[in-house]
Design a protein around this motif. Sequence first.
Motif, PDB file in Angstrom:
ATOM      1  N   LYS A 105       0.802  -1.222   0.000  1.00  0.00           N
ATOM      2  CA  LYS A 105       0.000   0.000   0.000  1.00  0.00           C
ATOM      3  C   LYS A 105       0.839   1.278   0.000  1.00  0.00           C
ATOM      4  O   LYS A 105       0.404   2.302  -0.521  1.00  0.00           O
ATOM      5  CB  LYS A 105      -0.937   0.010   1.212  1.00  0.00           C
ATOM      6  N   ALA A 106       2.016   1.225   0.618  1.00  0.00           N
ATOM      7  CA  ALA A 106       2.844   2.437   0.689  1.00  0.00           C
ATOM      8  C   ALA A 106       4.317   2.064   0.727  1.00  0.00           C
ATOM      9  O   ALA A 106       4.726   1.144   1.436  1.00  0.00           O
ATOM     10  CB  ALA A 106       2.478   3.272   1.915  1.00  0.00           C
ATOM     11  N   SER A 107       5.085   2.781  -0.053  1.00  0.00           N
ATOM     12  CA  SER A 107       6.539   2.601  -0.068  1.00  0.00           C
ATOM     13  C   SER A 107       7.151   3.376   1.103  1.00  0.00           C
ATOM     14  O   SER A 107       6.844   4.556   1.309  1.00  0.00           O
ATOM     15  CB  SER A 107       7.106   3.132  -1.395  1.00  0.00           C
ATOM     16  N   LEU A 108       8.014   2.724   1.885  1.00  0.00           N
ATOM     17  CA  LEU A 108       8.643   3.403   3.015  1.00  0.00           C
ATOM     18  C   LEU A 108       9.526   4.555   2.547  1.00  0.00           C
ATOM     19  O   LEU A 108       9.611   5.588   3.204  1.00  0.00           O
ATOM     20  CB  LEU A 108       9.476   2.405   3.844  1.00  0.00           C
ATOM     21  N   LYS A 109      10.166   4.395   1.383  1.00  0.00           N
ATOM     22  CA  LYS A 109      11.006   5.478   0.860  1.00  0.00           C
ATOM     23  C   LYS A 109      10.131   6.667   0.460  1.00  0.00           C
ATOM     24  O   LYS A 109      10.530   7.825   0.630  1.00  0.00           O
ATOM     25  CB  LYS A 109      11.792   4.971  -0.356  1.00  0.00           C
ATOM     26  N   ILE A 152       1.309   2.131  -5.840  1.00  0.00           N
ATOM     27  CA  ILE A 152       2.717   1.795  -5.579  1.00  0.00           C
ATOM     28  C   ILE A 152       3.579   2.179  -6.771  1.00  0.00           C
ATOM     29  O   ILE A 152       4.711   2.669  -6.602  1.00  0.00           O
ATOM     30  CB  ILE A 152       2.872   0.295  -5.257  1.00  0.00           C
ATOM     31  N   GLU A 153       3.072   1.993  -7.983  1.00  0.00           N
ATOM     32  CA  GLU A 153       3.835   2.345  -9.182  1.00  0.00           C
ATOM     33  C   GLU A 153       4.145   3.848  -9.207  1.00  0.00           C
ATOM     34  O   GLU A 153       5.271   4.252  -9.506  1.00  0.00           O
ATOM     35  CB  GLU A 153       3.061   1.942 -10.438  1.00  0.00           C
ATOM     36  N   ILE A 154       3.128   4.653  -8.894  1.00  0.00           N
ATOM     37  CA  ILE A 154       3.325   6.104  -8.881  1.00  0.00           C
ATOM     38  C   ILE A 154       4.288   6.514  -7.764  1.00  0.00           C
ATOM     39  O   ILE A 154       5.191   7.335  -7.959  1.00  0.00           O
ATOM     40  CB  ILE A 154       1.972   6.830  -8.731  1.00  0.00           C
ATOM     41  N   GLN A 155       4.081   5.917  -6.581  1.00  0.00           N
ATOM     42  CA  GLN A 155       4.988   6.215  -5.463  1.00  0.00           C
ATOM     43  C   GLN A 155       6.432   5.887  -5.843  1.00  0.00           C
ATOM     44  O   GLN A 155       7.357   6.654  -5.562  1.00  0.00           O
ATOM     45  CB  GLN A 155       4.587   5.412  -4.223  1.00  0.00           C
ATOM     46  N   GLN A 156       6.613   4.738  -6.507  1.00  0.00           N
ATOM     47  CA  GLN A 156       7.960   4.309  -6.870  1.00  0.00           C
ATOM     48  C   GLN A 156       8.570   5.234  -7.909  1.00  0.00           C
ATOM     49  O   GLN A 156       9.778   5.516  -7.869  1.00  0.00           O
ATOM     50  CB  GLN A 156       7.937   2.867  -7.388  1.00  0.00           C
ATOM     51  N   LYS A 157       7.764   5.728  -8.851  1.00  0.00           N
ATOM     52  CA  LYS A 157       8.292   6.663  -9.856  1.00  0.00           C
ATOM     53  C   LYS A 157       8.743   7.967  -9.195  1.00  0.00           C
ATOM     54  O   LYS A 157       9.771   8.539  -9.563  1.00  0.00           O
ATOM     55  CB  LYS A 157       7.237   6.931 -10.926  1.00  0.00           C
ATOM     56  N   ILE A 158       7.958   8.420  -8.214  1.00  0.00           N
ATOM     57  CA  ILE A 158       8.350   9.620  -7.467  1.00  0.00           C
ATOM     58  C   ILE A 158       9.650   9.374  -6.716  1.00  0.00           C
ATOM     59  O   ILE A 158      10.562  10.204  -6.714  1.00  0.00           O
ATOM     60  CB  ILE A 158       7.216  10.036  -6.500  1.00  0.00           C
ATOM     61  N   VAL A 159       9.740   8.212  -6.085  1.00  0.00           N
ATOM     62  CA  VAL A 159      10.962   7.839  -5.353  1.00  0.00           C
ATOM     63  C   VAL A 159      12.157   7.784  -6.298  1.00  0.00           C
ATOM     64  O   VAL A 159      13.243   8.278  -5.976  1.00  0.00           O
ATOM     65  CB  VAL A 159      10.776   6.485  -4.638  1.00  0.00           C
ATOM     66  N   ASP A 160      11.970   7.200  -7.478  1.00  0.00           N
ATOM     67  CA  ASP A 160      13.070   7.074  -8.441  1.00  0.00           C
ATOM     68  C   ASP A 160      13.607   8.448  -8.863  1.00  0.00           C
ATOM     69  O   ASP A 160      14.820   8.653  -8.972  1.00  0.00           O
ATOM     70  CB  ASP A 160      12.607   6.302  -9.679  1.00  0.00           C
ATOM     71  N   ILE A 161      12.679   9.385  -9.099  1.00  0.00           N
ATOM     72  CA  ILE A 161      13.089  10.743  -9.489  1.00  0.00           C
ATOM     73  C   ILE A 161      13.904  11.386  -8.373  1.00  0.00           C
ATOM     74  O   ILE A 161      14.983  11.944  -8.601  1.00  0.00           O
ATOM     75  CB  ILE A 161      11.861  11.606  -9.822  1.00  0.00           C
ATOM     76  N   LEU A 162      13.390  11.293  -7.153  1.00  0.00           N
ATOM     77  CA  LEU A 162      14.071  11.927  -6.026  1.00  0.00           C
ATOM     78  C   LEU A 162      15.376  11.209  -5.677  1.00  0.00           C
ATOM     79  O   LEU A 162      16.347  11.842  -5.252  1.00  0.00           O
ATOM     80  CB  LEU A 162      13.131  11.976  -4.817  1.00  0.00           C
ATOM     81  N   ASP A 163      15.406   9.898  -5.895  1.00  0.00           N
ATOM     82  CA  ASP A 163      16.651   9.150  -5.677  1.00  0.00           C
ATOM     83  C   ASP A 163      17.767   9.643  -6.599  1.00  0.00           C
ATOM     84  O   ASP A 163      18.927   9.731  -6.202  1.00  0.00           O
ATOM     85  CB  ASP A 163      16.429   7.653  -5.899  1.00  0.00           C
ATOM     86  N   LYS A 164      17.403   9.960  -7.846  1.00  0.00           N
ATOM     87  CA  LYS A 164      18.409  10.417  -8.803  1.00  0.00           C
ATOM     88  C   LYS A 164      19.012  11.744  -8.368  1.00  0.00           C
ATOM     89  O   LYS A 164      20.224  11.956  -8.467  1.00  0.00           O
ATOM     90  CB  LYS A 164      17.796  10.531 -10.199  1.00  0.00           C
ATOM     91  N   PHE A 165      18.150  12.642  -7.881  1.00  0.00           N
ATOM     92  CA  PHE A 165      18.664  13.910  -7.365  1.00  0.00           C
ATOM     93  C   PHE A 165      19.544  13.679  -6.141  1.00  0.00           C
ATOM     94  O   PHE A 165      20.591  14.312  -5.971  1.00  0.00           O
ATOM     95  CB  PHE A 165      17.508  14.846  -7.000  1.00  0.00           C
TER      96      PHE A 165
END
Length: 402
Positions: A105-109, A152-165
């Motif tokens: 339901k929610a990504s911890l990151k 979860i897919e949307i949360q993960q895409k947001i996480v991926d963007i912020l991870d790159k920064f």
Amino acid sequence: MSYLEKLLEGVTVEWKPLGEFADYEQPTKYLVDSSNYNDNFQIPVLTAGKTFILGYTDETGGIYKASEMPVIIFDDFTAANKWVDFDFKAKSSAMKMITSKDKSKASLKYIYYWLNTLHSELIDGDHKRQWISNYSKKLIPIPCPEDSKKSIEIQQKIVDILDKFTELTTELTTELTARKQQYNYYREQLFAFDENEIQHLPLGDESIGEFQRGKRFVKTDLLTEGVPTIHYGEMYTHYGTWADTTKSFVSEELVKNKNLRLAQKGNVVIVAAGETIEDIGKGTAWLGDEDVVIHDACFSYKTVLNPKFVAYFTRTKQFHDQIKKHISSGKISAINAKGLGKTIIPIPSPEEQERIVSILDKFDILTNSISEGLPKEIELRQKQFEYYRDLLLTFPKDEIIA
């Protein structure tokens, strides 16, 4: 339409209590022997707050396997938090943890990045402690709540963007750390002269310089204009190896009434008191055209040597190893002119002093300047990260489903 606009286009958001998606834990597996720290050991010992990693231990019991199950650690008084995905031991119960309750339901990151947008909301003026009841009731925006897979897919895409920064900033920070280590190494090497080839003299030798102690004034005397002034506390936070302007000023009347002492252009201002032994003795070459008032916890050093050469020398291990034996410790540690004067400094030719200063100036700009080099680049990247983080995690109120 930009990638970010497409990512969030038509996405419904429901604000739900954080307690539905995350658990709160208080570590119980503490370090047994806190003196057993060694940088050669493998397991980091964590605490909350700025220090974060206290040291490294070889104790194998009570290790949190965050490499398998990442956690968010935080201090329940400040709500400062960090993402931890490596194994560690906890120092004490002052460190709290947020862990994942339901990954479907929610990504911890995602939760971690969202928490970092809420510092001002999480802390009251009286620094109310952040118990789990405070956290569990906080409303977190959950995209597409009706479709957990898409959410979860949307949360993960947001996480991926912020991870790159984050990775970009980490790479720059790692490079900055390496440059600082390189800088420190070369600075030590540049001051390592053979005593049989180059003359070495005490700083207190009258042929090369003399010390003058400043006179006392207080912070409430400081103004935004007037006579240029260096307060000893600013030596730790504001000044580097040289300066030609000051952060603070005092009135001409105060200078006359208290007969305050001034450093002249070409003098080195050396801080002589502080809470930590490591900071004592750091020097700043004063290169301003006006004389500058100095505090009584500082000395001005009038010297025939290149003032920046002396200032760089005061930041070497060679210098600090010598002055440590002359520092008096207590609530405030301090050193007097006699102790500083016993420090031995190499005296190469004026041309060699200038060459060394030129080399170290380049390193100094790269590692320490607020307007040039890597620190400025890191600052810009961090602002860019915060901009996109807030853009991705701040949802309009009219998108909230009651």
